[in-house]
Each structure stands twice: as C-alpha cells, then as structure tokens.
Write a protein that holds these residues in place. Structure first.
Motif, mmCIF file in Angstrom:
data_model
loop_
_atom_site.group_PDB
_atom_site.id
_atom_site.type_symbol
_atom_site.label_atom_id
_atom_site.label_comp_id
_atom_site.label_asym_id
_atom_site.label_seq_id
_atom_site.Cartn_x
_atom_site.Cartn_y
_atom_site.Cartn_z
ATOM 1 N N TYR A 143 47.850 42.501 -42.620
ATOM 2 C CA TYR A 143 49.080 41.716 -42.564
ATOM 3 C C TYR A 143 50.278 42.620 -42.867
ATOM 4 O O TYR A 143 50.377 43.202 -43.950
ATOM 5 N N SER A 163 51.154 34.519 -43.758
ATOM 6 C CA SER A 163 49.999 35.231 -44.303
ATOM 7 C C SER A 163 48.739 34.367 -44.232
ATOM 8 O O SER A 163 47.637 34.883 -44.004
ATOM 9 N N TRP A 170 47.643 34.300 -40.628
ATOM 10 C CA TRP A 170 47.115 35.638 -40.302
ATOM 11 C C TRP A 170 45.677 35.762 -40.776
ATOM 12 O O TRP A 170 44.823 36.289 -40.055
#
Length: 239
Positions: free
Chosen positions: A174, A211, A214
């Motif tokens: 990330y 996040s 992801w």
C-alpha cells in the motif's frame, strides 16, 4: 717744440696693447715646416673583436590553401562525431533512467483506450460495484464514493464516464493516500478525450482505494469525467 709734449723713449717694447696669438699645434708646425710628424706611441694592448654572426631564423612554414581546408574538414568531422555521440548517449541514458524508475517501485498498467469494451450488455445495469467498472463505462447519477452505481449506455443521459485506469500489481504494498492521489492525477492527465468532450462542461474526478480496500485486493486508481449539471451527457467523450 715743447719738450714736455714729447713722450720719453720706452725702455722696452710695450706688451699690454699687442694681440695674443695662440700657439700652433706642434704637428701642424712641423707639417708647415715640411718636416715629418713624430709617430704616436703604440697602445699598451689591442683587443680585436669579430662581429658575431646573426642567428639563423627557422624558415617560416606557410599552410597551403588546400591543406588548410583539409584541416577544417577534419576538425568539423571530429566535432560532428562528438555531438552525435553525446546525443546518442543522452537518449540511452534517458531510456535507461525511465526503465530503472519503473523497475524501482513504480510498476503498473495505465489504460486510456476503451477497445475492446469489457462491460457486457445489456444495459442499463443496477448495483454495479466499483471493482466491475471498465474503461469507457458511463454512469447515471454518479457518486464516486458509493458502493454501487447505475451503469447506462453512453448514448443515453449520464453524468460520468470512466476515462482512465491505473492498475497496481498484486504484489505492491500500500503506497499511501497521497501517492494514490498523485497517481490518479497522472491518470487524468494521460486521459485521451474525443471531440464530444468539447460539447459539455466537464470536470475530472479521481477515485482510489483505501487501505482497507487495498488489503481486500483493490489495486486500481480511476479517473472520471463528470458533468456538474447532472445527467446531461449523451455521448461517449472518448475517441
């Protein structure tokens, strides 16, 4: 005669009133008298010096016109080869720099062409999730933060169209929200729009994963064109 008027006889001839004659040079006197002059005494020593010869000057070398032209041609050839070599080196350096930057941690795939179309027909379709969006899809009442959207044909009224997609590799970590925003901006700057885009008032809008998404496998950054007036677009803005 009055004897008092007769001056007395001088005892010696007067000398005060006579002119002085300078003495003549003895040599001149001898010459005048017809006698040979006395030879001058020889010098104590005599030093003879011979004049040094002038140093020989090296013969001047003159370059003939033909030779001069040849030298200029050789010099021009050397400069031309150096310039061409520098340009070739610069091109190789730029290419290697771009490749190394991509290999260092900026890999991915940028999509700006909608051929072939990935979204299956028929349309419209309700409740399409962002992971199913394909480049060139058009949306009515679009909300980039919504979990699902209504996908419609691009020749019908819509408010947004997906015009560029950047996909990170699955192995990529990330990169952070700021890096994703910057990448989405690059995708929008690389988008290729067709003539229909000039007929509408459009804005670019970016969408990128959080996040959490992801970690769920979302690796795409999207760029849309949107109409602030709502569903007023009636054509695809891609070429």
């Amino acid at each position: 005669m009055n004897h008092q008027d007769v001056p007395p006889k001088p005892a010696s001839p007067p000398t005060a009133g006579l002119p002085k004659v300078p003495a003549k040079n003895p040599a001149a006197q001898n010459h005048a008298a017809g006698r040979n002059p006395a030879p001058a005494p020889p010098p104590a020593s005599v030093t003879w010096s011979r004049p040094l010869p002038e140093p020989e000057q090296p013969p001047s070398r003159r370059v003939r016109p033909g030779t001069q032209r040849t030298l200029w041609k050789v010099l021009f050839g050397v400069v031309l080869v150096a310039v061409v070599g520098g340009l070739v080196w610069l091109a190789m350096w730029l290419n290697s720099g771009a490749g190394s930057e991509e290999a260092r941690g900026n890999p991915g795939v940028l999509e700006t062409s909608a051929t072939p179309r990935a979204t299956p027909l028929p349309l419209p379709r309700e409740g399409v999730q962002p992971g199913e969006y394909a480049l060139g899809d058009c949306f009515a009442d679009f909300d980039p933060e919504a979990l699902a959207s209504r996908m419609v044909p691009c020749d019908t009224a819509h408010s947004a169209q997906l015009v560029a997609v950047f996909r990170y590799p699955d192995s990529e970590a990330y990169p952070g929200a700021e890096a994703l925003k910057a990448k989405a901006l690059e995708a929008c700057q690389a988008a290729k729009l067709g003539p229909a885009a000039n007929e509408y008032q459009l804005n670019f809008q970016r969408s990128f994963p959080s996040s959490t998404s992801w970690d769920s496998g979302d690796r795409r950054v999207d760029c849309y064109v949107t109409a602030p007036g709502g569903n007023v677009i009636n054509a695809s803005v891609l070429p």
